[in-house]
Design an enzyme around this catalytic site. Structure first.
Site, mmCIF file in Angstrom:
data_model
loop_
_atom_site.group_PDB
_atom_site.id
_atom_site.type_symbol
_atom_site.label_atom_id
_atom_site.label_comp_id
_atom_site.label_asym_id
_atom_site.label_seq_id
_atom_site.Cartn_x
_atom_site.Cartn_y
_atom_site.Cartn_z
ATOM 1 N N ARG A 457 0.833 -1.199 0.000
ATOM 2 C CA ARG A 457 0.000 0.000 0.000
ATOM 3 C C ARG A 457 0.874 1.257 0.000
ATOM 4 N NH1 ARG A 457 -2.035 -1.606 5.893
ATOM 5 N NH2 ARG A 457 -0.548 -0.490 7.199
ATOM 6 N N GLU A 459 2.522 3.020 1.857
ATOM 7 C CA GLU A 459 3.240 3.139 3.124
ATOM 8 C C GLU A 459 4.647 2.597 2.926
ATOM 9 O OE1 GLU A 459 2.109 2.590 7.826
ATOM 10 O OE2 GLU A 459 0.724 1.943 6.267
ATOM 11 N N GLU A 731 -1.311 -8.282 8.724
ATOM 12 C CA GLU A 731 -1.229 -7.188 9.691
ATOM 13 C C GLU A 731 -2.261 -7.368 10.793
ATOM 14 O OE1 GLU A 731 -1.237 -2.303 9.550
ATOM 15 O OE2 GLU A 731 -2.311 -3.417 7.999
#
Length: 932
Positions: A457, A459, A731
């Protein structure tokens, strides 16, 4: 293990890296292995550099300090080592090892080259320089610094096999310099051409979330090349970044971004630009800029193409114009494919970790487009692969492909920092084997230039908390010494201007969000150097980190104040506790978590100072650690061992960080087991509690609870994601929910190694092999004989040689086991097999017969006490599954409501959710089938 008949030295290397051996500094560390009969005792080592011989008191080379005069840049020297025994006998000299000093100690002179008139942000460009090479040139070294990433070719050949050079560092503090020996590619006596393709990479990326995202380092990529030629007479000639280079900003790479992906228009390829036969009239002179700091070489393995994976399936697509490809593994990398088609054909590849209803589900990617586009030039059998981006994906959606797509023409190219694998685990439970494999894949994919949180993503950042909790597992799987040592250099650089505070991400590109001073995140600066010292014997790094470690603890001390309780300010706490809705609102009080970490880091600093010989300072920090521990007990611990936050993470921290009086430890361990059983042995810990919970149970004598927790299959658990097809660590424990839907949060990664920190437990506890002294000079062999396992095996290439433990249960007599151990030369092992007093052994192969009573469960049914049912392996899951067949809604209600505590029957709890008699009977039958 093959026992050498005569002592010998093998595996000689210079530097921290294992992929190649080079001197990245004037005084690089030296390592070697000793193989010898177990009875032979080494007394010392002798090292010979060319004609200089010195003695070393330590015969076992574990990152030993350089014993010779400092190397000079460009030196090529020959090193040999031998070991001498206490009886005076000596091994032969090792094979001669050539050392190349690949560093520079002179000011940087090459200018940065960039487009003089860029037409768009982050515009990729091509750079080339043709130059004559005299016949007297005997060697060449290419040195490149970049604001971005690059790929270099000399005379049409790749200068090396790395990708995304020179990687990502905290550029404003440490600009990386790539040094490559290109002597073999040079053509003395001819005109040579150096060609470089440049893109923005991490330098021009936008960081942040939503509308706050912005470029942090700069808008345009630049490159500073210097080709150093060495002549026979010793003369040095530099081909440097200057006005004689020519740049082109309209090549086939139209755009490139880490998050966005790439667009490549093959029609724009300037034919022949990588060779000297080229008309560069259309190219422009560069804009020149002086660097604001000297670039520095980095001693770390590069990112490489590690392997290729084929397409394993072509899922049904909801759109006939889009082809879905499944590579069978969630991975980090990009797609390479072969294609023939008309010029102008536009092929688009979208990447995702999951698919939903015949489409790639890109919602978890947030703002990351993760899309690669290729426009064909009409040539046949064109091979397409992105240059300067990477994606986290298992599935790819292909649109615009000309004709019928053949899946065999597509492959996924796996990318990551080329770390050497050093640890392996396997057992009789294929679920644990798959979990371990998922952990390996997650760390490898997120070890891309630096330790990142996720690869898919918008990030992909160096979150310090993730690295902190996972560092022990990483060290069990790979040689991560150089990798983490390099990143810690950036951590220290970022800390230096912040009064001892450590950002939550390094490099810090997130503005105010990254400035949070958070326990468990900033403590990476104390924990990771300790791990590297323990696992790799890296004394020099630990000594270098003492100052920053002290600065962090001092900053925490100021934040906590005189009462020694760190309860002020925002904390991430036990991030992503699955028992609460918000990730930052864990059941364990954030002040308790922060104070626990304060005590631990103070103790680690004291230990580091003691090793360094600074007894007075060590005592001061030991007193501080004791004061914090005392405040913790006085504030958070009751006289009977209960904690103010009655949650599993609180007990795990208190037990594993040694924060409780000895008399209260058994009660705390029992309470931890009680809480976990009450929840049906489903996970109830987040990022900070998960690495500790199994150790806390096992050290507290709660092996049954630990086994139940490890082997749980209900959501949330370590094994639950396997039921949803996970091939990496998630996650969130419930990234995909039991009904098949994705977690609704915008923060859902399916490749996030933090919760995979259990991997270290699989090695140390299940396999039974642990490091018991720095550099593995002493082993601990203490297997956890899980009742449901028939065998387990762990092997580790320690800095002193291969170590291993394996155990097998006797099929005819399950209470009897055979344990085998392999101990490297010069190493001792402390052994605890559970059925006798612990003992010590030396090097060699060892075998022991062990008798350990199996844990057996009584027969159970709906009229059995709830606690007894919960303690039967698989019983809670059997109840939940049976209810779910009848009604998924009822199962969800029941799982949320039930507390598996003593004093009440399951039949009564089923009545509370209005379970019909037929369902109760089916549950009773399911429980009767649970193995005892």
């Amino acid at each position: 293990m093959t026992i050498a008949h005569e002592p010998r030295v093998v595996g000689l290397r210079v530097g921290r890296r294992r992929d190649i051996s080079l001197a990245a500094s004037a005084r690089p560390p030296v390592s070697w292995l000793v193989e010898a009969p177990a009875a032979w005792k080494a007394a010392r080592a002798e090292l010979r550099l060319d004609r200089i011989t010195v003695a070393a008191a330590n015969p076992y080379g574990v990152l030993e300090e350089w014993p010779f005069p400092p190397l000079q840049p460009g030196d090529v020297r020959t090193l040999e080592v031998r070991v001498v025994g206490v009886d005076g006998s000596a091994s032969a000299w090792s094979e001669a090892h050539e050392i190349r000093a690949r560093f520079t100690d002179e000011p940087w002179t090459a200018s940065f080259l960039g487009l003089a008139r860029p037409t768009r942000a982050a515009q990729p460009f091509l750079a080339r320089r043709a130059f004559a090479v005299a016949a007297t040139v005997i060697s060449a070294e290419l040195r490149v610094a970049a604001h971005g990433v690059y790929h270099a070719r000399l005379n049409g050949a790749d200068v090396d096999d790395g990708v995304l050079h020179p990687g990502w560092t905290a550029y404003q503090h440490r600009l990386p310099l790539q040094l490559t020996d290109v002597s073999a590619l040079l053509r003395p006596g001819e005109v040579n051409t150096l060609a470089v393709e440049v893109a923005g990479g991490w330098y021009t990326e936008t960081y942040g979330f939503g509308e706050t995202a912005e470029r942090f380092y700069g808008d345009q990529p630049r490159i500073a090349p210097l080709l150093r030629l060495r002549h026979k007479d010793g003369r040095i000639e530099d081909i440097s970044g200057d006005e004689r280079w020519r740049l082109f900003g309209d090549g086939e790479l139209v755009s490139s971004g880490i998050y966005a992906g790439e667009e490549v228009d093959l029609r724009r390829h300037p034919s022949g630009w990588e060779t000297q036969a080229f008309d560069d009239a259309a190219w422009e002179a560069p804009a020149l800029a002086r660097p604001d700091r000297d670039p520095v070489p980095i001693d770390i393995e590069p990112v490489r193409r590690i392997r290729s994976l084929p397409v394993v399936a072509v899922p049904d697509s909801a759109d006939p114009d889009r082809v879905l490809l499944d590579f069978g593994q969630n991975l980090v990398g990009r797609v390479r494919f072969r294609v023939s088609g008309p010029a102008g054909t536009r092929i688009v590849l979208r990447h995702a970790e999951v698919i939903d209803a015949g489409r790639v589900n890109t919602r978890p990617l947030r703002a990351a487009a993760a899309t690669d586009t290729f426009v064909l030039d009409g040539a046949d059998d064109t091979v397409c692969e992105p240059r300067f981006t990477f994606h986290g994906f298992r599935y790819v959606e292909v649109t615009g492909y000309p004709g019928e797509l053949d899946p065999t023409d597509f492959a996924a190219v796996v990318l990551h920092t080329d770390l050497t694998r050093t640890g392996w685990f396997s057992c009789s439970d294929e679920r644990l084997n798959r979990l371990h494999e998922n952990i390996v894949w997650s760390f490898a994919g997120n070890a891309l230039s630096l330790p990142t949180d996720c690869p898919q993503r918008d990030e992909r950042l160096g979150w310090t908390g993730d690295a902190q909790v996972f560092a022990p597992t990483a060290a069990s799987l790979f040689d991560t010494d150089a990798f983490f040592a390099s990143w810690l250099t950036d951590v220290v650089a970022e800390q230096a201007s912040r009064g001892g505070r450590v950002p939550t991400v390094v490099p810090q590109t997130l503005g105010s969000l990254g400035e949070t001073m958070a326990a468990g995140w900033g403590d990476a600066i104390t924990v990771i150097p300790t791990v590297l010292h323990e696992r790799f014997g890296d004394r020099t790094l630990l000594a270098r980190m003492i100052g920053p470690m002290r600065a962090w603890v001092d900053a925490v001390s100021d934040a906590a104040g005189p009462d020694r309780l760190w309860e002020r300010g925002f904390q991430y706490g036990d991030w992503l506790d699955p028992t609460v809705a918000r990730p930052d609102k864990a059941k364990t009080d954030p002040g308790l978590v922060a104070t626990a970490y304060f005590a631990r880091s103070a103790r680690l600093v004291s230990d580091a100072l003691d090793r360094a010989g600074d007894g007075d300072a060590a005592t001061r920090y030991a007193v501080l650690a004791d004061d914090v521990r005392g405040a913790f007990v006085a504030t958070y611990v009751t006289p009977r061992g209960r904690l103010a936050s009655d949650a599993p993470t609180a007990y795990a921290l208190a037990l594993e960080f040694d924060l409780l009086p000895a008399a209260l430890r058994p009660a705390a361990a029992e309470r931890l087991a009680f809480l976990l059983r009450a929840g049906g042995y489903r996970m109830a810990t987040g990022f900070l509690g998960t690495p500790l919970v199994l150790d806390a149970l096992l050290s507290g004598g709660q092996e049954g609870a630990a086994e139940q927790l490890l082997l749980q299959t209900m959501c949330p658990s370590w094994l639950y994601p396997l039921s949803q097809g996970a091939t990496t660590v998630w996650e969130r424990w419930d990234g995909i929910r039991p009904d098949g839907t994705l977690h609704p949060s915008g923060m859902t990664s399916f490749n996030h190694y933090a919760l995979g920190s259990v991997g270290d437990v699989l090695h140390r506890r299940v396999g039974g092999l642990a490091c018991d002294a720095p550099g593995w000079s002493r082993l601990r062999i203490q297997p956890w004989f899980i009742s449901s396992l028939q065998h387990a095996r762990v092997a580790h290439d320690t800095p002193r040689g291969r170590a291993g433990v394996e155990w097998h249960r006797d099929a005819a007599a399950p209470d009897r086991l055979r344990v085998r151990a392999q101990v490297p030369h010069g190493v001792t092992a402390w052994v605890d097999l559970g059925d006798r007093a612990p003992f010590e052994v030396g090097a060699g192969d060892h075998t022991w017969e062990v008798t350990v009573a199996l844990r057996r469960s009584p027969e159970i049914g709906v009229d059995t006490d709830l606690a007894v049912i919960a303690d039967a392996p698989g019983a809670c899951a059997a109840v939940s599954r049976t209810i779910a067949v009848h009604s998924p809604e009822m199962a969800t209600e029941f799982d949320a409501y039930i507390r598996w505590v003593p004093g009440r029957r399951l039949r009564d709890e089923l009545a509370a959710v209005s379970a019909p008699a037929a369902l109760v009977a089916r549950i009773d039958a399911a429980l009767a089938g649970v193995p005892t």
